[in-house]
Design an enzyme around this catalytic site. Structure first.
Site, PDB file in Angstrom:
ATOM      1  N   SER A  73       0.711  -1.133   0.046  1.00 52.70           N
ATOM      2  CA  SER A  73       0.048   0.002   0.196  1.00 52.70           C
ATOM      3  C   SER A  73       1.021   1.380  -0.056  1.00 52.70           C
TER       4      SER A  73
ATOM      5  N   GLY B 194      -4.202   3.838   1.387  1.00 54.31           N
ATOM      6  CA  GLY B 194      -5.281   3.829   2.429  1.00 54.31           C
ATOM      7  C   GLY B 194      -6.447   4.570   2.057  1.00 54.31           C
TER       8      GLY B 194
ATOM      9  N   GLU C  55       2.253   0.913  12.110  1.00 55.54           N
ATOM     10  CA  GLU C  55       2.576   2.243  11.539  1.00 55.54           C
ATOM     11  C   GLU C  55       2.209   3.316  12.544  1.00 55.54           C
TER      12      GLU C  55
ATOM     13  N   TYR D   5      -0.784   3.852  13.536  1.00 54.99           N
ATOM     14  CA  TYR D   5      -2.298   4.397  12.766  1.00 54.99           C
ATOM     15  C   TYR D   5      -3.457   3.729  14.101  1.00 54.99           C
TER      16      TYR D   5
ATOM     17  N   ARG E 216      -2.234  -5.929   8.488  1.00 58.87           N
ATOM     18  CA  ARG E 216      -0.841  -5.254   8.740  1.00 58.87           C
ATOM     19  C   ARG E 216      -0.764  -5.309  10.411  1.00 58.87           C
TER      20      ARG E 216
ATOM     21  N   HIS F 170       5.092   5.957  12.730  1.00 58.09           N
ATOM     22  CA  HIS F 170       5.660   7.031  11.934  1.00 58.09           C
ATOM     23  C   HIS F 170       6.458   7.849  12.860  1.00 58.09           C
TER      24      HIS F 170
ATOM     25  N   ALA G 189       8.396   6.900  15.018  1.00 53.60           N
ATOM     26  CA  ALA G 189       9.896   6.460  15.544  1.00 53.60           C
ATOM     27  C   ALA G 189      10.909   7.291  14.850  1.00 53.60           C
TER      28      ALA G 189
ATOM     29  N   ARG H 105       7.383   0.844  -3.159  1.00 50.23           N
ATOM     30  CA  ARG H 105       8.049   2.015  -4.082  1.00 50.23           C
ATOM     31  C   ARG H 105       8.554   1.134  -5.175  1.00 50.23           C
TER      32      ARG H 105
ATOM     33  N   GLN I 175      12.552  10.794  -2.812  1.00 49.84           N
ATOM     34  CA  GLN I 175      12.265  12.301  -3.155  1.00 49.84           C
ATOM     35  C   GLN I 175      11.112  12.513  -3.999  1.00 49.84           C
TER      36      GLN I 175
ATOM     37  N   ASP J 191      29.788  12.112 -24.100  1.00 47.56           N
ATOM     38  CA  ASP J 191      30.193  12.528 -22.643  1.00 47.56           C
ATOM     39  C   ASP J 191      31.541  12.579 -22.612  1.00 47.56           C
TER      40      ASP J 191
ATOM     41  N   ARG K  90      26.404  29.998   5.785  1.00 49.45           N
ATOM     42  CA  ARG K  90      26.472  31.344   6.047  1.00 49.45           C
ATOM     43  C   ARG K  90      25.011  31.920   6.582  1.00 49.45           C
TER      44      ARG K  90
HETATM   45  P1  FAD Z   1      25.323  16.046 -14.782  1.00 47.05           P
HETATM   46  O1  FAD Z   1      25.012  14.936 -13.693  1.00 47.05           O
HETATM   47  O2  FAD Z   1      26.208  17.062 -13.837  1.00 47.05           O
HETATM   48  O3  FAD Z   1      26.175  15.647 -16.031  1.00 47.05           O
HETATM   49  C1  FAD Z   1      26.551  16.493 -16.868  1.00 47.05           C
HETATM   50  C2  FAD Z   1      27.516  15.605 -17.791  1.00 47.05           C
HETATM   51  O4  FAD Z   1      27.786  16.410 -19.105  1.00 47.05           O
HETATM   52  C3  FAD Z   1      28.605  15.139 -17.289  1.00 47.05           C
HETATM   53  O5  FAD Z   1      28.990  13.717 -17.440  1.00 47.05           O
HETATM   54  C4  FAD Z   1      29.876  15.813 -17.957  1.00 47.05           C
HETATM   55  O6  FAD Z   1      31.024  14.766 -18.169  1.00 47.05           O
HETATM   56  C5  FAD Z   1      29.348  16.018 -19.331  1.00 47.05           C
HETATM   57  N1  FAD Z   1      29.556  17.021 -20.186  1.00 47.05           N
HETATM   58  C6  FAD Z   1      29.764  18.326 -19.822  1.00 47.05           C
HETATM   59  N2  FAD Z   1      30.057  19.035 -20.887  1.00 47.05           N
HETATM   60  C7  FAD Z   1      30.223  18.278 -21.885  1.00 47.05           C
HETATM   61  C8  FAD Z   1      30.842  18.205 -23.276  1.00 47.05           C
HETATM   62  N3  FAD Z   1      31.228  19.439 -23.983  1.00 47.05           N
HETATM   63  N4  FAD Z   1      31.073  17.201 -24.132  1.00 47.05           N
HETATM   64  C9  FAD Z   1      30.584  16.014 -23.343  1.00 47.05           C
HETATM   65  N5  FAD Z   1      30.034  15.918 -22.263  1.00 47.05           N
HETATM   66  C10 FAD Z   1      29.894  16.796 -21.354  1.00 47.05           C
HETATM   67  N6  FAD Z   1      20.519  14.280  -6.579  1.00 47.05           N
HETATM   68  C11 FAD Z   1      19.345  13.581  -6.212  1.00 47.05           C
HETATM   69  O7  FAD Z   1      18.320  13.603  -6.729  1.00 47.05           O
HETATM   70  N7  FAD Z   1      19.448  12.909  -5.126  1.00 47.05           N
HETATM   71  C12 FAD Z   1      20.573  12.764  -4.330  1.00 47.05           C
HETATM   72  O8  FAD Z   1      20.551  11.807  -3.349  1.00 47.05           O
HETATM   73  C13 FAD Z   1      21.716  13.249  -5.035  1.00 47.05           C
HETATM   74  N8  FAD Z   1      22.956  13.241  -4.357  1.00 47.05           N
HETATM   75  C14 FAD Z   1      24.042  13.774  -4.658  1.00 47.05           C
HETATM   76  C15 FAD Z   1      25.305  13.664  -4.163  1.00 47.05           C
HETATM   77  C16 FAD Z   1      26.386  14.157  -4.657  1.00 47.05           C
HETATM   78  C17 FAD Z   1      27.658  14.005  -3.844  1.00 47.05           C
HETATM   79  C18 FAD Z   1      26.449  15.027  -5.701  1.00 47.05           C
HETATM   80  C19 FAD Z   1      27.397  15.647  -6.157  1.00 47.05           C
HETATM   81  C20 FAD Z   1      25.176  15.142  -6.387  1.00 47.05           C
HETATM   82  C21 FAD Z   1      24.127  14.538  -5.911  1.00 47.05           C
HETATM   83  N9  FAD Z   1      22.571  14.586  -6.439  1.00 47.05           N
HETATM   84  C22 FAD Z   1      21.488  14.007  -5.974  1.00 47.05           C
HETATM   85  C23 FAD Z   1      22.527  15.708  -7.545  1.00 47.05           C
HETATM   86  C24 FAD Z   1      22.538  14.963  -8.828  1.00 47.05           C
HETATM   87  O9  FAD Z   1      23.635  14.054  -9.025  1.00 47.05           O
HETATM   88  C25 FAD Z   1      22.397  16.193 -10.139  1.00 47.05           C
HETATM   89  O10 FAD Z   1      21.372  16.955 -10.027  1.00 47.05           O
HETATM   90  C26 FAD Z   1      22.314  15.533 -11.395  1.00 47.05           C
HETATM   91  O11 FAD Z   1      23.318  14.454 -11.604  1.00 47.05           O
HETATM   92  C27 FAD Z   1      22.483  16.589 -12.500  1.00 47.05           C
HETATM   93  O12 FAD Z   1      22.260  16.040 -13.743  1.00 47.05           O
HETATM   94  P2  FAD Z   1      22.452  16.519 -15.185  1.00 47.05           P
HETATM   95  O13 FAD Z   1      22.260  15.305 -15.982  1.00 47.05           O
HETATM   96  O14 FAD Z   1      22.016  17.909 -15.425  1.00 47.05           O
HETATM   97  O15 FAD Z   1      24.095  16.974 -15.001  1.00 47.05           O
HETATM   98  P1  NAP Z   2      22.737  23.480  -2.366  1.00 48.24           P
HETATM   99  O1  NAP Z   2      21.775  22.665  -1.684  1.00 48.24           O
HETATM  100  O2  NAP Z   2      22.205  24.669  -3.076  1.00 48.24           O
HETATM  101  O3  NAP Z   2      23.740  23.938  -1.031  1.00 48.24           O
HETATM  102  C1  NAP Z   2      24.692  25.019  -1.629  1.00 48.24           C
HETATM  103  C2  NAP Z   2      25.224  25.489   0.047  1.00 48.24           C
HETATM  104  O4  NAP Z   2      26.433  26.423  -0.355  1.00 48.24           O
HETATM  105  C3  NAP Z   2      24.359  25.995   0.847  1.00 48.24           C
HETATM  106  O5  NAP Z   2      24.645  25.711   2.051  1.00 48.24           O
HETATM  107  C4  NAP Z   2      24.719  27.462   0.777  1.00 48.24           C
HETATM  108  O6  NAP Z   2      24.319  28.132   1.998  1.00 48.24           O
HETATM  109  C5  NAP Z   2      26.238  27.558   0.229  1.00 48.24           C
HETATM  110  N1  NAP Z   2      26.881  28.616  -0.476  1.00 48.24           N
HETATM  111  C6  NAP Z   2      25.897  29.271  -1.387  1.00 48.24           C
HETATM  112  N2  NAP Z   2      26.675  30.174  -2.221  1.00 48.24           N
HETATM  113  C7  NAP Z   2      28.029  30.359  -1.415  1.00 48.24           C
HETATM  114  C8  NAP Z   2      29.175  30.903  -1.667  1.00 48.24           C
HETATM  115  N3  NAP Z   2      29.206  31.849  -2.526  1.00 48.24           N
HETATM  116  N4  NAP Z   2      30.056  30.848  -0.879  1.00 48.24           N
HETATM  117  C9  NAP Z   2      29.890  30.034   0.308  1.00 48.24           C
HETATM  118  N5  NAP Z   2      28.725  29.175   0.504  1.00 48.24           N
HETATM  119  C10 NAP Z   2      27.926  29.264  -0.368  1.00 48.24           C
HETATM  120  O7  NAP Z   2      23.814  22.935  -3.219  1.00 48.24           O
HETATM  121  P2  NAP Z   2      24.588  21.640  -3.464  1.00 48.24           P
HETATM  122  O8  NAP Z   2      24.779  21.189  -1.930  1.00 48.24           O
HETATM  123  O9  NAP Z   2      25.887  21.846  -4.211  1.00 48.24           O
HETATM  124  O10 NAP Z   2      23.822  20.517  -3.882  1.00 48.24           O
HETATM  125  C11 NAP Z   2      23.261  20.663  -5.415  1.00 48.24           C
HETATM  126  C12 NAP Z   2      22.136  20.043  -5.745  1.00 48.24           C
HETATM  127  O11 NAP Z   2      22.106  18.564  -5.408  1.00 48.24           O
HETATM  128  C13 NAP Z   2      21.010  20.348  -4.732  1.00 48.24           C
HETATM  129  O12 NAP Z   2      20.028  21.056  -5.308  1.00 48.24           O
HETATM  130  C14 NAP Z   2      20.702  19.333  -4.104  1.00 48.24           C
HETATM  131  O13 NAP Z   2      19.079  19.493  -3.962  1.00 48.24           O
HETATM  132  C15 NAP Z   2      21.113  18.054  -4.982  1.00 48.24           C
HETATM  133  N6  NAP Z   2      21.417  17.035  -4.201  1.00 48.24           N
HETATM  134  C16 NAP Z   2      20.380  16.444  -3.256  1.00 48.24           C
HETATM  135  C17 NAP Z   2      20.768  15.496  -2.402  1.00 48.24           C
HETATM  136  C18 NAP Z   2      19.764  14.858  -1.759  1.00 48.24           C
HETATM  137  O14 NAP Z   2      19.756  13.828  -0.989  1.00 48.24           O
HETATM  138  N7  NAP Z   2      18.277  14.838  -2.438  1.00 48.24           N
HETATM  139  C19 NAP Z   2      22.052  15.256  -2.065  1.00 48.24           C
HETATM  140  C20 NAP Z   2      22.972  16.008  -2.557  1.00 48.24           C
HETATM  141  C21 NAP Z   2      22.786  16.881  -3.579  1.00 48.24           C
HETATM  142  P3  NAP Z   2      24.555  29.507   2.452  1.00 48.24           P
HETATM  143  O15 NAP Z   2      24.663  30.482   1.472  1.00 48.24           O
HETATM  144  O16 NAP Z   2      23.872  29.643   3.834  1.00 48.24           O
HETATM  145  O17 NAP Z   2      26.088  29.477   3.218  1.00 48.24           O
HETATM  146 FE1  SF4 Z   3      11.767   4.551  -5.190  1.00 49.51          FE
HETATM  147 FE2  SF4 Z   3      12.699   7.210  -5.203  1.00 49.51          FE
HETATM  148 FE3  SF4 Z   3      11.312   6.281  -7.224  1.00 49.51          FE
HETATM  149 FE4  SF4 Z   3      10.440   6.695  -4.384  1.00 49.51          FE
HETATM  150  S1  SF4 Z   3      11.167   8.240  -5.733  1.00 49.51           S
HETATM  151  S2  SF4 Z   3       9.938   5.143  -5.600  1.00 49.51           S
HETATM  152  S3  SF4 Z   3      11.983   5.867  -3.235  1.00 49.51           S
HETATM  153  S4  SF4 Z   3      13.178   5.656  -6.583  1.00 49.51           S
END
Ligand code: FAD
Ligand code: NAP
Ligand code: SF4
Length: 669
Positions: free
Chosen positions: A28, A62, A168, A170, A218, A256, A258, A315, A343, A407, A562
């Site tokens: 569910s 539900g 859960e 409820y 359940r 929920h 917990a 899911r 997400q 890429d 910040r």
């Molecule tokens: P990217 O993933 O940045 O891909 C861009 C690609 O373009 C790269 O492979 C690069 O090599 C290629 N490229 C660039 N220029 C050229 C060119 N001229 N020719 C050929 N190739 C090129 N998101 C979530 O939703 N959930 C998460 O839990 C999550 N965790 C994250 C944890 C970390 C540590 C990081 C870094 C990111 C996380 N994200 C998460 C964010 C997510 O990964 C990004 O939002 C997502 O990958 C963006 O997708 P994109 O396709 O726009 O770009």
């Molecule tokens: P972000 O979530 O926008 O966080 C950037 C951080 O940097 C903030 O804490 C911001 O807070 C700080 N910052 C911004 N400009 C700055 C500057 N000029 N100097 C110093 N600090 C600065 O971005 P991100 O952590 O890079 O993540 C990128 C994206 O990936 C996000 O949108 C996020 O949703 C996604 N992501 C998702 C997950 C997930 O679990 N769902 C995990 C990883 C990433 P202050 O301005 O307060 O300092």
């Molecule tokens: Fe699974 Fe994430 Fe899709 Fe939800 S959004 S069904 S947790 S992969």
């Protein structure tokens, strides 16, 4: 004949009056389509495709048996004969596809997010602002009647059964637990009296619906809250429920409220099936186990070990409606695996947005986001094989367009290759495996190690610019000091990070980098996870809780931002608290309202509340957000260019938005 690879998972299950085609239950899940006015056509389309691809038994999200029982105002309900017709489209759709479906009856009790909430005793729960009214004895009888009427209406609507939600935290669970049942009449006090409520519901429901109707109950096997049930009480209730007439017992894990993560991605796969296994010797009815089962080999192992008779996955069927059929046909490598990120599903529902899926944006949009073959194939170049580019390239190719994917890197995935390094985010490996296979199947011409230039892109009808983002650079004195490194260097392990670290930026990436650097090796595996979060496998006390084990952090980490306020406030609705708690366990210090001044040999100099401070660290990791990478775009004048993913908008970008946008743009090409 038994299936060679999944003899247990794909074996039929005989319930007497009906045989389920396999041991897979689609659990569910409220998706936000339950409240549609008129016939529930969108839910019907959503369930139809899951039934077509052979789920054994589907359970709906539900439905409340009364106004007061709804999780929120105007929540989906089935309480009267006139509401029956709304559901007919669902049961017809599922039966036309050869499937079976049960309606979940869910009374929220004190979890209800509205002023009509009722509970065994007057009280407010930690997850709703409304104080629930205590039910009178007449109210209790009336509520039992509501459950029975709902089940009778479900039968009239063509459902094959009902699932009575007793876990859960409820309403039913609130009656069972002394924590929430303070009544002094015949519905409270001793355990025998507290469980009268669920038992009367089941007895009277069985009496009203007859023998040829499935009743799943359940049962909360682990409450994971103080003053929850003991194991002996769980066993006692299970036996009584069997005697009262349930067909199947399903496993519920954790209320929920917990403070133990039970379904998020850092929970190891199949981490809770041991508790279902423990009940098996005590009852004859089939048992369903659940939580973090997402691939067929895991499900098969659980059943082969004898932990349960069926597995419940919710899911995973948002992520891939064809899951069962792909397993049956030996196409496991084509499964789009649920990564348990929450997400686009649960986080959406909490925000009152229709659920979908990060890896499958078509989920819950079955009749809206349709990927149809094209009548006019085009030459499409996709630049960037991150999630946006991967989704776009495979969707366009699936439609019949000729797609070339460039890429610069040697592997597909973009930033997901960084994400998958983070402890607890390993499931992203499955997403990459899925896309790798999908590129092969759809015939995309993949050119890795190929930094696309304008010359490469001439002659294409459309160029999808999926080049992602650049990390934002630090602009303070000392930004070029050797101590300063980017999160990319850290996660790619191209720098040897010292024992003391400051992180600039406390967004999603800052949190992930902190978890990566401070990680605790003892937290891995099912036992490590249970110990870390204080789940007592021995079940020696109420609620199966024990003192969590002390974490041993690999480094001393300080996370800075910040802005004022709690770091991590913008993290996912249902997972943010887990990330915050994890860092707290690891002793990561969090600083807000920080002004960065400079970096030098002494470390990171900051101002907080007007006071200067030196964070004496070996490294400063910059996680200060990202900016679009559009360096290629200027050279593409005159070409038909569409930006997607981070190349389009970097702010608040995540893989959910990247995949969604890539899919939608390609579906409309
Ligand atoms: P990217 O993933 O940045 O891909 C861009 C690609 O373009 C790269 O492979 C690069 O090599 C290629 N490229 C660039 N220029 C050229 C060119 N001229 N020719 C050929 N190739 C090129 N998101 C979530 O939703 N959930 C998460 O839990 C999550 N965790 C994250 C944890 C970390 C540590 C990081 C870094 C990111 C996380 N994200 C998460 C964010 C997510 O990964 C990004 O939002 C997502 O990958 C963006 O997708 P994109 O396709 O726009 O770009
Ligand atoms: P972000 O979530 O926008 O966080 C950037 C951080 O940097 C903030 O804490 C911001 O807070 C700080 N910052 C911004 N400009 C700055 C500057 N000029 N100097 C110093 N600090 C600065 O971005 P991100 O952590 O890079 O993540 C990128 C994206 O990936 C996000 O949108 C996020 O949703 C996604 N992501 C998702 C997950 C997930 O679990 N769902 C995990 C990883 C990433 P202050 O301005 O307060 O300092
Ligand atoms: Fe699974 Fe994430 Fe899709 Fe939800 S959004 S069904 S947790 S992969």
């Amino acid at each position: 004949m038994a299936h060679t690879r999944y003899p247990n998972l794909l074996a039929p299950l005989d319930l007497g009056h009906v045989t389920l085609r396999n041991r897979v239950l689609m659990g569910s899940m409220h998706v936000g389509l339950e409240e549609q006015f008129g016939p529930l056509t969108k839910l019907a389309a959503y369930f139809r495709v899951r039934a077509r691809h052979k789920v054994g038994l589907i359970v709906t999200g539900g439905f409340a048996p009364s106004w007061s029982g709804g999780v929120k105002p105007l929540a989906g309900r089935l309480s009267n004969a006139w509401e029956v017709h709304k559901h007919r489209v669902i049961t017809d759709a599922v039966h036309e596809e050869g499937g079976r479906i049960a309606l979940q009856i869910l009374h929220a009790g004190r979890y209800a997010y509205h002023p009509l909430a009722v509970a065994p005793s007057p009280q407010k729960s930690p997850i709703s602002p409304f104080r629930a009214r205590g039910l009178s004895a007449r109210g209790v009888e009336g509520t039992i009647g509501d459950f029975v009427r709902c089940a009778v209406a479900a039968k009239a609507a063509g459902y094959d059964g009902v699932e009575i939600m007793g876990s859960e935290g409820y309403l039913i669970n609130q009656f069972i637990a002394a924590k929430t049942n303070r009544r002094t009449d015949g519905w409270g006090g001793s355990f025998e009296q507290r469980i009268r409520f669920p038992l009367e519901i089941v007895r009277r429901t069985r009496q009203a619906v007859g023998a040829d109707f499935i009743i799943v109950f359940r049962l909360s096997m682990l409450d994971l809250v103080d003053d929850g049930s003991t194991w002996d009480e769980v066993v006692h209730l299970a036996k009584e429920l069997q005697a009262a007439g349930v067909s199947i017992l399903n496993t519920g894990i954790g209320w929920h409220e917990a403070r133990v993560p039970t379904i998020a991605t850092m929970v190891p796969r199949a981490a809770f099936t041991w508790i279902t296994a423990r009940l098996r010797e005590h009852v004859r009815v089939p048992l369903i186990t659940s939580n973090r089962i997402n691939m067929p080999d895991v499900a098969e192992q659980v059943l082969a070990r004898g932990d349960a008779d069926m597995v419940s996955m919710a899911r995973p069927f948002l992520a891939d409606p064809e899951w069962v059929e792909k397993a049956e046909q030996g196409r496991e490598d084509e499964i789009n695996t649920c990564i348990a990120c929450n997400q686009a599903c649960i986080d959406h529902v909490f925000k009152n947005i229709r659920a979908s899926c990060l890896v499958n944006p078509k989920a819950c949009y079955e009749d809206e986001l349709v990927v149809a073959p094209t009548a006019a194939p085009k030459r499409v170049a996709v630049v960037g094989a991150g999630p946006a580019g991967l989704a776009a390239a495979t969707t366009a190719a699936e439609r019949g367009h000729h797609v070339v994917l460039f890429d610069a890197a040697a592997e597909i995935g973009g930033q997901l290759n960084l994400a998958r390094q983070v402890p607890g985010k390993e499931e992203f490996n499955e997403t990459l495996r899925y896309f790798r296979r999908r590129l092969e199947i759809t015939g995309v011409d993949v050119r890795l190690g190929s930094l696309a230039t304008a010359a490469d892109l001439r002659g294409f009808d459309t160029i999808l610019l999926a080049t992602g983002v650049h990390p934002r650079a630090l602009s303070i004195p000392g930004a070029d000091h050797p101590k300063v490194v980017s999160y990319i260097d850290v996660l790619r392990r191209t720098v040897e990070v010292g024992a003391r670290v400051a992180i600039i930026g406390a967004g999603g990436i800052g949190f992930d980098v902190a978890a990566f650097l401070a990680h605790d090796d003892g937290a891995h595996g099912v036992d490590g996870y249970l110990d870390t979060w204080g789940v007592d496998r021995a079940y020696s006390g109420r609620g199966a809780l024990k003192a969590p084990r002390e974490a041993v952090a690999a480094r001393d980490v300080t996370l800075c931002q910040r802005s004022a306020g709690k770091p991590g406030a913008k993290l996912g609705k249902t997972t943010g608290w887990i990330h915050r708690a994890t860092l707290q366990k690891l002793g990561v210090k969090a600083l807000s309202g920080v002004t960065y001044q400079r970096v030098d040999d002494a470390g990171l100099h900051v101002l907080i509340d007007g006071r200067s401070l030196v964070l004496e660290v070996d490294h400063v990791v910059v996680c200060a957000g990202q900016e679009p990478n559009r360096s290629l775009e200027a050279s593409l004048a005159g070409m038909n260019v569409v930006r997607i993913g981070g190349a389009d908008v970097a702010s608040e970008l995540d893989a959910r938005r990247a995949i969604d946008q890539g899919t939608r743009v390609a579906a409309a090409l």
